[in-house]
Design a protein around this motif. Structure first.
Motif, mmCIF file in Angstrom:
data_model
loop_
_atom_site.group_PDB
_atom_site.id
_atom_site.type_symbol
_atom_site.label_atom_id
_atom_site.label_comp_id
_atom_site.label_asym_id
_atom_site.label_seq_id
_atom_site.Cartn_x
_atom_site.Cartn_y
_atom_site.Cartn_z
ATOM 1 N N VAL A 1 0.843 -1.191 0.000
ATOM 2 C CA VAL A 1 0.000 0.000 0.000
ATOM 3 C C VAL A 1 0.880 1.243 0.000
ATOM 4 O O VAL A 1 2.107 1.159 0.074
ATOM 5 C CB VAL A 1 -0.953 0.006 1.220
ATOM 6 C CG1 VAL A 1 -1.928 -1.152 1.143
ATOM 7 C CG2 VAL A 1 -0.164 -0.056 2.528
ATOM 8 N N LYS A 2 0.241 2.402 -0.062
ATOM 9 C CA LYS A 2 0.962 3.646 -0.255
ATOM 10 C C LYS A 2 2.020 3.891 0.815
ATOM 11 O O LYS A 2 3.116 4.380 0.522
ATOM 12 C CB LYS A 2 -0.028 4.823 -0.294
ATOM 13 C CG LYS A 2 0.613 6.160 -0.621
ATOM 14 C CD LYS A 2 -0.433 7.258 -0.747
ATOM 15 C CE LYS A 2 0.210 8.584 -1.090
ATOM 16 N NZ LYS A 2 -0.803 9.669 -1.236
ATOM 17 N N HIS A 3 1.707 3.544 2.080
ATOM 18 C CA HIS A 3 2.664 3.854 3.145
ATOM 19 C C HIS A 3 3.834 2.860 3.211
ATOM 20 O O HIS A 3 4.752 3.053 3.999
ATOM 21 C CB HIS A 3 1.956 3.932 4.505
ATOM 22 C CG HIS A 3 1.429 2.631 5.011
ATOM 23 N ND1 HIS A 3 0.098 2.298 4.935
ATOM 24 C CD2 HIS A 3 2.046 1.576 5.599
ATOM 25 C CE1 HIS A 3 -0.086 1.102 5.451
ATOM 26 N NE2 HIS A 3 1.080 0.640 5.853
ATOM 27 N N ASP A 4 3.817 1.816 2.385
ATOM 28 C CA ASP A 4 4.963 0.906 2.291
ATOM 29 C C ASP A 4 6.002 1.544 1.361
ATOM 30 O O ASP A 4 6.222 1.114 0.226
ATOM 31 C CB ASP A 4 4.536 -0.462 1.744
ATOM 32 C CG ASP A 4 3.553 -1.173 2.657
ATOM 33 O OD1 ASP A 4 3.698 -1.058 3.880
ATOM 34 O OD2 ASP A 4 2.650 -1.844 2.125
ATOM 35 N N PHE A 5 6.644 2.589 1.865
ATOM 36 C CA PHE A 5 7.447 3.473 1.023
ATOM 37 C C PHE A 5 8.509 2.729 0.224
ATOM 38 O O PHE A 5 8.581 2.843 -1.011
ATOM 39 C CB PHE A 5 8.120 4.556 1.881
ATOM 40 C CG PHE A 5 9.097 5.400 1.106
ATOM 41 C CD1 PHE A 5 8.645 6.442 0.306
ATOM 42 C CD2 PHE A 5 10.461 5.151 1.160
ATOM 43 C CE1 PHE A 5 9.534 7.222 -0.425
ATOM 44 C CE2 PHE A 5 11.362 5.922 0.432
ATOM 45 C CZ PHE A 5 10.891 6.951 -0.354
ATOM 46 N N LEU A 6 9.363 1.964 0.897
ATOM 47 C CA LEU A 6 10.486 1.339 0.210
ATOM 48 C C LEU A 6 10.007 0.318 -0.817
ATOM 49 O O LEU A 6 10.505 0.281 -1.946
ATOM 50 C CB LEU A 6 11.433 0.689 1.214
ATOM 51 C CG LEU A 6 12.709 0.076 0.627
ATOM 52 C CD1 LEU A 6 13.481 1.101 -0.193
ATOM 53 C CD2 LEU A 6 13.591 -0.490 1.739
ATOM 54 N N ALA A 7 9.025 -0.490 -0.445
ATOM 55 C CA ALA A 7 8.499 -1.487 -1.377
ATOM 56 C C ALA A 7 7.934 -0.819 -2.622
ATOM 57 O O ALA A 7 8.193 -1.257 -3.756
ATOM 58 C CB ALA A 7 7.425 -2.335 -0.695
ATOM 59 N N ARG A 8 7.170 0.235 -2.435
ATOM 60 C CA ARG A 8 6.555 0.911 -3.578
ATOM 61 C C ARG A 8 7.599 1.584 -4.457
ATOM 62 O O ARG A 8 7.497 1.580 -5.683
ATOM 63 C CB ARG A 8 5.527 1.934 -3.092
ATOM 64 C CG ARG A 8 4.406 1.354 -2.252
ATOM 65 C CD ARG A 8 3.580 0.322 -3.004
ATOM 66 N NE ARG A 8 2.784 0.924 -4.074
ATOM 67 C CZ ARG A 8 1.999 0.235 -4.900
ATOM 68 N NH1 ARG A 8 1.921 -1.075 -4.792
ATOM 69 N NH2 ARG A 8 1.312 0.846 -5.831
ATOM 70 N N GLU A 9 8.622 2.173 -3.837
ATOM 71 C CA GLU A 9 9.682 2.818 -4.615
ATOM 72 C C GLU A 9 10.472 1.794 -5.421
ATOM 73 O O GLU A 9 10.935 2.078 -6.530
ATOM 74 C CB GLU A 9 10.615 3.603 -3.695
ATOM 75 C CG GLU A 9 10.014 4.864 -3.117
ATOM 76 C CD GLU A 9 9.750 5.919 -4.177
ATOM 77 O OE1 GLU A 9 10.608 6.105 -5.061
ATOM 78 O OE2 GLU A 9 8.673 6.553 -4.128
ATOM 79 N N LEU A 10 10.630 0.591 -4.875
ATOM 80 C CA LEU A 10 11.320 -0.473 -5.596
ATOM 81 C C LEU A 10 10.473 -1.029 -6.734
ATOM 82 O O LEU A 10 10.998 -1.641 -7.660
ATOM 83 C CB LEU A 10 11.693 -1.608 -4.633
ATOM 84 C CG LEU A 10 12.748 -1.290 -3.576
ATOM 85 C CD1 LEU A 10 12.887 -2.443 -2.608
ATOM 86 C CD2 LEU A 10 14.089 -0.961 -4.228
ATOM 87 N N GLY A 11 9.182 -0.838 -6.657
ATOM 88 C CA GLY A 11 8.280 -1.385 -7.660
ATOM 89 C C GLY A 11 7.661 -2.703 -7.252
ATOM 90 O O GLY A 11 7.078 -3.413 -8.073
ATOM 91 N N ILE A 12 7.759 -3.045 -5.955
ATOM 92 C CA ILE A 12 7.185 -4.289 -5.442
ATOM 93 C C ILE A 12 5.700 -4.061 -5.144
ATOM 94 O O ILE A 12 5.346 -3.192 -4.349
ATOM 95 C CB ILE A 12 7.925 -4.760 -4.182
ATOM 96 C CG1 ILE A 12 9.363 -5.152 -4.551
ATOM 97 C CG2 ILE A 12 7.206 -5.934 -3.525
ATOM 98 C CD1 ILE A 12 10.231 -5.513 -3.364
ATOM 99 N N THR A 13 4.841 -4.837 -5.777
ATOM 100 C CA THR A 13 3.399 -4.667 -5.613
ATOM 101 C C THR A 13 2.788 -5.668 -4.638
ATOM 102 O O THR A 13 1.725 -5.405 -4.068
ATOM 103 C CB THR A 13 2.683 -4.805 -6.963
ATOM 104 O OG1 THR A 13 2.997 -6.088 -7.542
ATOM 105 C CG2 THR A 13 3.144 -3.704 -7.918
ATOM 106 N N SER A 14 3.434 -6.806 -4.454
ATOM 107 C CA SER A 14 2.915 -7.790 -3.513
ATOM 108 C C SER A 14 4.046 -8.687 -3.023
ATOM 109 O O SER A 14 5.077 -8.836 -3.694
ATOM 110 C CB SER A 14 1.807 -8.647 -4.141
ATOM 111 O OG SER A 14 2.314 -9.399 -5.221
ATOM 112 N N CYS A 15 3.849 -9.260 -1.845
ATOM 113 C CA CYS A 15 4.824 -10.139 -1.210
ATOM 114 C C CYS A 15 4.184 -11.505 -0.992
ATOM 115 O O CYS A 15 3.011 -11.593 -0.591
ATOM 116 C CB CYS A 15 5.277 -9.565 0.126
ATOM 117 S SG CYS A 15 5.980 -7.899 -0.015
#
Length: 231
Positions: free
Chosen positions: A91-105
């Motif tokens: 989600v939006k507040h998952d800053f590092l994941a979103r910046e890396l381009g990771i959409t799901s774990c």
């Protein structure tokens, strides 16, 4: 420990390396900016280092032209800062994941990892080293987490298990465990498994390929490896 440190140094043969233990050394943008490449490796599943705490610094470092390689057990916990229920959509507040381009774990309890299959002919195949893994686990390791990405992130490795995909042990076969992307003037590679457990010759081939062909480094350039306890 000293042996683990020597393993990573051997992968980077020919490069000058500065090491730091992020459990004790504060990671600051000004410190990373002294180096053209940062290699952040974590191989102990009982020691969690929260990469999300320094996410803005890491992304800014790459945007300004730095190269970053992350290779880790418990990758999702490190990037998100917590252990989610799986599958987890970022989600939006998952800053590092979103910046890396990771959409799901993605993670499945009881899964066993034996190596990584390259999704491009340029990257070498990576297999677990039987000298660093346990025979009672059939030379597999656990705590390898997969993820899904969106463009411009590019998948580069998939999960391999010697167990059939219809078993718990082999249930993550084929899922993504490696990615590459460019952010600003820099480049990032993320591996959801630690290179520590990989056969030395293969891990060295990977590291040398990445350093020379992707990060465009030369052996006379000073590098740094931010790390935590490796075993």
């Amino acid at each position: 420990d000293a042996f683990s440190d020597s393993v990573y140094r051997s992968y980077l043969n020919g490069y000058n390396i500065t090491e730091a233990d992020v459990r004790f050394d504060t990671v600051r943008l000004a410190d990373m900016a002294l180096y053209s490449t940062v290699i952040w490796h974590m191989s102990n599943k009982t020691v969690n280092i929260n990469l999300s705490d320094v996410g803005p610094e890491l992304i800014q470092y790459v945007q300004q032209g730095g190269n970053l390689l992350i290779t880790a057990l418990n990758l999702d916990n490190a990037i998100l800062g917590f252990t989610p229920d799986y599958p987890y959509t970022t989600v939006k507040h998952d800053f590092l994941a979103r910046e890396l381009g990771i959409t799901s774990c993605l993670y499945k309890e009881g899964s066993y990892f034996s190596g990584a299959v390259p999704l491009s002919d340029s990257f070498p195949v990576l297999h677990n080293d039987t000298n660093k893994t346990r025979p009672e686990n059939n030379y597999h390791i656990q705590a390898v987490y997969a993820f899904e990405t969106q463009s411009p992130a590019v998948p580069v490795y998939s999960y391999q298990s010697q167990y059939p995909p219809f078993t718990d042990e082999g249930s993550m076969n084929g899922l993504q465990v490696g990615m590459y992307r460019e952010i600003g003037n820099g480049k990032i590679i993320v591996l959801g498994f630690p290179l520590y457990y990989v056969i030395g010759e293969e891990a060295t081939a990977f590291m040398q390929y990445v350093m020379r062909n992707i990060f465009e480094e030369h052996v006379e350039v000073y590098e740094t490896a931010y790390k935590n306890e490796l075993r």
